[in-house]
Design a protein around this motif. Structure first.
Motif, mmCIF file in Angstrom:
data_model
loop_
_atom_site.group_PDB
_atom_site.id
_atom_site.type_symbol
_atom_site.label_atom_id
_atom_site.label_comp_id
_atom_site.label_asym_id
_atom_site.label_seq_id
_atom_site.Cartn_x
_atom_site.Cartn_y
_atom_site.Cartn_z
ATOM 1 N N TRP A 1 -5.905 1.614 5.296
ATOM 2 C CA TRP A 1 -5.550 2.730 6.373
ATOM 3 C C TRP A 1 -4.377 3.172 5.590
ATOM 4 O O TRP A 1 -4.115 4.271 6.667
ATOM 5 N N LYS A 2 -3.917 3.823 4.883
ATOM 6 C CA LYS A 2 -2.499 4.028 4.371
ATOM 7 C C LYS A 2 -2.443 5.250 4.544
ATOM 8 O O LYS A 2 -1.978 5.696 5.723
ATOM 9 N N GLU A 3 -3.552 6.009 4.503
ATOM 10 C CA GLU A 3 -3.499 8.224 4.506
ATOM 11 C C GLU A 3 -4.545 7.848 5.728
ATOM 12 O O GLU A 3 -3.298 8.945 6.218
ATOM 13 N N PRO A 4 -5.200 7.912 6.393
ATOM 14 C CA PRO A 4 -5.746 8.192 7.606
ATOM 15 C C PRO A 4 -4.679 7.850 9.041
ATOM 16 O O PRO A 4 -4.226 8.652 9.626
ATOM 17 N N ALA A 5 -4.088 6.533 8.545
ATOM 18 C CA ALA A 5 -2.818 6.167 9.320
ATOM 19 C C ALA A 5 -2.034 7.210 9.481
ATOM 20 O O ALA A 5 -1.042 7.532 10.275
ATOM 21 N N SER A 6 -1.073 7.669 8.209
ATOM 22 C CA SER A 6 0.393 8.768 7.957
ATOM 23 C C SER A 6 -0.171 9.812 8.203
ATOM 24 O O SER A 6 0.476 10.356 8.655
ATOM 25 N N LYS A 7 -1.819 10.304 8.230
ATOM 26 C CA LYS A 7 -1.705 11.709 9.388
ATOM 27 C C LYS A 7 -0.916 11.691 10.808
ATOM 28 O O LYS A 7 -0.818 12.887 11.365
ATOM 29 N N VAL A 8 -2.299 10.823 11.657
ATOM 30 C CA VAL A 8 -2.112 10.190 12.700
ATOM 31 C C VAL A 8 0.031 10.189 12.965
ATOM 32 O O VAL A 8 0.555 11.017 13.729
ATOM 33 N N SER B 1 0.857 2.601 7.533
ATOM 34 C CA SER B 1 1.180 4.353 6.895
ATOM 35 C C SER B 1 2.222 3.890 5.878
ATOM 36 O O SER B 1 1.964 3.959 4.507
ATOM 37 N N THR B 2 2.585 2.317 5.884
ATOM 38 C CA THR B 2 3.797 2.566 4.601
ATOM 39 C C THR B 2 3.214 0.905 3.802
ATOM 40 O O THR B 2 3.801 0.831 3.211
ATOM 41 N N ASN B 3 1.897 0.389 4.644
ATOM 42 C CA ASN B 3 1.680 -0.386 3.613
ATOM 43 C C ASN B 3 0.570 0.393 2.904
ATOM 44 O O ASN B 3 0.289 1.428 2.770
ATOM 45 N N ALA B 4 0.152 -0.845 1.734
ATOM 46 C CA ALA B 4 -0.735 0.077 0.442
ATOM 47 C C ALA B 4 -2.266 -0.070 0.975
ATOM 48 O O ALA B 4 -3.124 -0.270 -0.389
ATOM 49 N N GLY B 5 -2.757 -0.829 2.152
ATOM 50 C CA GLY B 5 -3.770 -0.848 2.098
ATOM 51 C C GLY B 5 -5.024 -0.135 2.164
ATOM 52 O O GLY B 5 -4.459 1.239 2.043
#
Length: 689
Positions: free
Chosen positions: A579-586, A573-577
């Motif tokens: 998966w940033k948004e879905p990972a930050s939700k978790v 979530s700290t990378n700009a890839g």
């Protein structure tokens, strides 16, 4: 006297000194396949034709041998044959009716085979002619409706249903079958219901009737108003709905029985295993395939009933009064071809002995129990495409059930306890459960057991992400009901929590491989939110305060998995890839779980240090947990008890189109020549008055 052999419509003397003689019916077919009107020379031609035993193979073969242009030349005779078949259906003499029905089957299939060619002629025009199509098809459907509803021969009814199945499945994609427009306009829905509501008719024809209805419901269901959908959704007659449930339960139950027999065969010891191994070298594992054949047609019928008709939900939980009370039918039944397990109706002797056989370890049974057992079998191995589709459909049906208020009421009813023996996949690290030790519990426990079993047994490289998502959604919907209605279910929740934590562990261990194919964060978020549901609302639906303590114990005990998950989602979530948004939700969803771990772990370490204990027992950890709730601060999370309701058209249309195509092909294959064999029919109608 020289013996006579019959082959392909030819009568050949064994001496072979003379030219082979053709059967009279074959000679009459040949006359139809000329450009001349066959009744010109013989005014009684059509009358005589329907007294002759039909040669299905010759007639279909003759049609298939012609190209589109040749077929167009004899179009008038084909139209004439079709119309005379329909007229013959109104005859008093059953032999004429039988021959007309079989001729129609051959005509429809033969002409449709030609429709696949480049000639592109219209099937309706070829069979009946555009100018007469509406009236002819109306007459055909009315005749079939009358035969199905009449008190007469069961064999005729069977043949009518075979003809209708033939009509529906001549194209792989039933929505492209323009003939079905006439089946929509001239409905046979009431005739199907009448078959299902009568014990005798249901036993003889219930399977074909249910499969036919399931297919008709799927004709252009997303493009236009389908009258069969509308009518099925409002059926409220108890006898009819119960009859439909009985037919579905019997077909699924028969599959379960055959699977169990097959399983026992495989467990008969070393010698048997060795013989099977040697045998399979010579027999191309034909027997092996029996155990993986599934019955999507009957499953589709169950889905449509559950999805479309809320009254059918009551049928799921009803024990069947007709069990063990059936008698062997006296009227002959048309023979069916030998086909793989589960693809055709159970044999008549099985149906007659008991419409729904009970397991020895079950006091009473119902459609839902039978369905759960069936699901536990087909969901074991999702590598096979048919099983994957069946497994998905089972989960979709359970999704519809889990959303229904009435279904939830009986699933959670403490007064409706059952012992449900689900099939469990053999695994090295666990012993086979003893069937007799199963407790009697509310049915929802069996649903949860099935979900836990699936979660535990499908963590593999070919990860069935879609099925896992559906599985977690079902658990969530059941928890939402329990929270809303404050149902305190006595269930071994630890098994579920352990399975969910192991699933998270699997997702993390296989992050690289899985992320190449799936968004694993959607599933991870759903799992974490299930824990959030227990943390936030568990005190309203967990059976005892100690159950809530055990939840905390399990989170603390397995804290390393949650710590690792947090590290993984924080990194992404700290990378700009992508998966940033879905990972930050978790990351955000983990806030309360991390608060529990960070609050209790120091307290446990302190307790161990003060009491000079290197490793605390479960009771000691629980004691620390109970005495430190007061100082724990958790955040209130919104929407944990909300979910998006199931919608077929928007999300599942492609799946159902492909499923119905597969069923159509399978049903058509099983309507082989011997299915339409005349031997038994002609015995029944051996005299013409």
């Amino acid at each position: 006297m020289a013996q006579t052999e019959k082959k392909g419509g030819l009568l050949r003397k064994s001496s072979a000194s003379k030219k082979p003689l053709k059967e009279k019916v074959v000679l009459m077919y040949d006359e139809i396949f000329t450009t001349e009107d066959p009744s010109k020379c013989n005014p009684r031609f059509w009358e005589e034709l329907f007294l002759m035993k039909v040669n299905l193979e010759y007639l279909e073969g003759k049609l298939e041998a012609l190209d589109g242009e040749e077929l167009m030349k004899i179009k008038d005779n084909i139209n004439c044959l079709f119309q005379h078949c329909i007229q013959a259906l109104g005859e008093e003499h059953p032999i004429r009716v039988v021959n007309a029905l079989q001729t129609l089957c051959a005509l429809i299939r033969g002409v449709h085979q030609k429709n696949k060619s480049s000639s592109g002629f219209d099937i309706i025009n070829m069979l009946v002619g555009f100018d007469k199509a509406e009236l002819c098809m109306k007459n055909l459907m009315e005749s079939l409706d009358s035969l199905l509803c009449a008190e007469g021969s069961e064999s005729l009814k069977s043949l009518c249903l075979k003809l209708l199945l033939c009509l529906v499945t001549v194209t792989d994609n039933i929505s492209q079958n323009t003939i079905l427009e006439y089946v929509m306009i001239n409905s046979i829905f009431e005739a199907i219901l009448q078959i299902l509501s009568s014990p005798l008719s249901r036993r003889e024809h219930g399977y074909d009737a249910v499969v036919l209805l399931a297919l008709l419901v799927n004709y252009r269901k997303y493009e236009s108003v389908n009258p069969y959908i509308v009518k099925l959704s409002i059926v409220d007659d108890e006898a009819t709905l119960n009859g439909m449930g009985l037919v579905i339960a019997q077909a699924l139950s028969e599959y379960n029985r055959q699977y169990k027999d097959k399983e026992e065969e495989h467990q008969t010891g070393f010698f048997s295993a060795l013989t099977n191994m040697v045998g399979s070298m010579f027999i191309a594992d034909a027997d092996e395939k029996i155990s993986v054949q599934t019955n999507e047609a009957i499953l589709l019928a169950l889905y449509e009933a559950v999805h479309l008709n809320r009254n059918f939900i009551t049928v799921l939980a009803q024990s069947h009064p007709e069990m063990g009370l059936m008698t062997t039918p006296t009227s002959p039944i048309p023979t069916t071809p030998v086909t793989p397990l589960g693809t055709t109706p159970p044999s008549s002797d099985v149906i007659s002995s008991a419409e729904l056989p009970l397991d020895a370890d079950v006091q009473t049974s119902n459609l839902l129990i039978t369905f759960l057992k069936y699901s536990s079998i087909v969901m074991q191995d999702t590598k096979d495409e048919h099983r994957l589709h069946s497994g998905k459909l089972c989960l979709i049906i359970l999704t519809c059930i889990a959303e229904d208020q009435y279904a939830n009421a009986f699933l959670h009813d403490d007064n409706m306890n059952f012992r449900v023996n689900l099939h469990r996949m053999p695994m090295r690290h666990r012993k086979k459960a003893a069937d007799k030790n199963l407790p009697c519990r509310p049915l929802v426990c069996a649903v949860l057991d099935l979900m836990v079993e699936f979660i535990v047994t499908h963590m593999m490289k070919e990860f069935p992400m879609d099925l896992y998502v559906r599985c977690i959604q079902i658990v969530h919907k059941l928890l939402c009901y329990q929270k809303k209605c404050r149902v305190r279910l006595h269930y071994t929740w630890r098994e579920l929590w352990s399975a969910l934590i192991n699933l998270l562990k699997f997702l993390m261990s296989n992050e690289t491989v899985l992320l190449a194919k799936h968004n694993i964060f959607t599933l991870a978020l759903m799992v974490v939110n299930l824990f959030n549901m227990f943390i936030t609302y568990g005190d309203t639906f967990l059976p005892t305060p100690s159950s809530y303590d055990e939840l905390y114990y399990e989170i603390i005990r397995m804290h390393q998995n949650f710590d690792n998950l947090y590290s993984m989602v924080l990194r992404l979530s700290t990378n700009a890839g992508q998966w940033k948004e879905p990972a930050s939700k978790v990351t955000h969803a983990l806030v309360n779980i991390r608060a529990i771990i960070n609050h209790f772990n120091p307290k446990i370490e302190s307790y161990a240090a003060v009491n000079h204990i290197s490793q605390l027992s479960e009771d000691q950890v629980l004691e620390v947990v109970r005495s430190n709730y007061d100082t724990l601060t958790l955040k209130l999370q919104d929407g944990l008890d909300q979910y998006e309701r199931y919608s077929e058209q928007h999300k599942e249309a492609a799946f159902f189109k492909e499923l119905v195509r597969s069923i159509s092909i399978n049903v058509r294959k099983n309507l082989a020549f011997n299915t339409l064999s005349q031997e038994l029919l002609l015995k029944e109608f051996s005299t013409i008055s």
